[in-house]
Design a protein around this motif. Structure first.
Motif, PDB file in Angstrom:
ATOM      1  N   ALA A 119      41.500   8.448  18.188  1.00 36.26           N
ATOM      2  CA  ALA A 119      41.053   7.111  18.549  1.00 36.26           C
ATOM      3  C   ALA A 119      39.780   6.753  17.775  1.00 36.26           C
ATOM      4  O   ALA A 119      39.708   5.722  17.124  1.00 36.26           O
ATOM      5  CB  ALA A 119      40.814   7.014  20.051  1.00 36.26           C
ATOM      6  N   VAL A 170      47.748  10.612  22.724  1.00 37.48           N
ATOM      7  CA  VAL A 170      47.338   9.259  22.360  1.00 37.48           C
ATOM      8  C   VAL A 170      48.367   8.615  21.429  1.00 37.48           C
ATOM      9  O   VAL A 170      48.672   7.430  21.569  1.00 37.48           O
ATOM     10  CB  VAL A 170      45.923   9.262  21.730  1.00 37.48           C
ATOM     11  N   SER A 194      41.182  13.082  19.245  1.00 37.67           N
ATOM     12  CA  SER A 194      42.455  12.460  19.607  1.00 37.67           C
ATOM     13  C   SER A 194      42.950  11.467  18.580  1.00 37.67           C
ATOM     14  O   SER A 194      44.103  11.089  18.591  1.00 37.67           O
ATOM     15  CB  SER A 194      42.322  11.760  20.961  1.00 37.67           C
TER      16      SER A 194
END
Length: 103
Positions: A12, A39, A10
């Protein structure tokens, strides 16, 4: 398994900047992850809630993570496209598997 792998890609952790260093497959892999686009859209909307005093910190964090602060519509469009494509694949799979058992 697909959701777990997609969540790992994602952006992150590892960040998109770190994944861009993987020259061959890095950008392709994380661009095909629905969680990456979710995200990024979430980050953009949350960043807008901060006051202008924190604009420098938000821009710094966005650049460190590799996120953009002006691609919300693109993120939503890609998420919609992923959803539409997955539903078409599911429909085609339902239509052409076990044809003898269908009435």
């Amino acid at each position: 398994v697909l959701v777990l792998v997609s969540a790992m890609l994602s952006g992150a952790q590892p960040s998109l900047c770190k994944m861009k260093k993987i020259r061959v497959a890095g950008p392709v892999i994380y661009s095909l992850s629905f969680a990456r686009w979710f995200v990024e859209a979430l980050f953009e909307r949350e960043a807008q809630r901060y006051p202008d005093v924190l604009a420098n910190e938000v821009a710094l964090y966005a650049s460190l993570q590799g996120y953009s602060l002006d691609k919300f519509a693109l993120c939503l469009g890609i998420l919609f496209t992923f959803g539409l494509v997955s539903r078409v694949i599911a429909l085609v799979g339902l239509m052409f598997t076990h044809r003898g058992q269908q009435k």
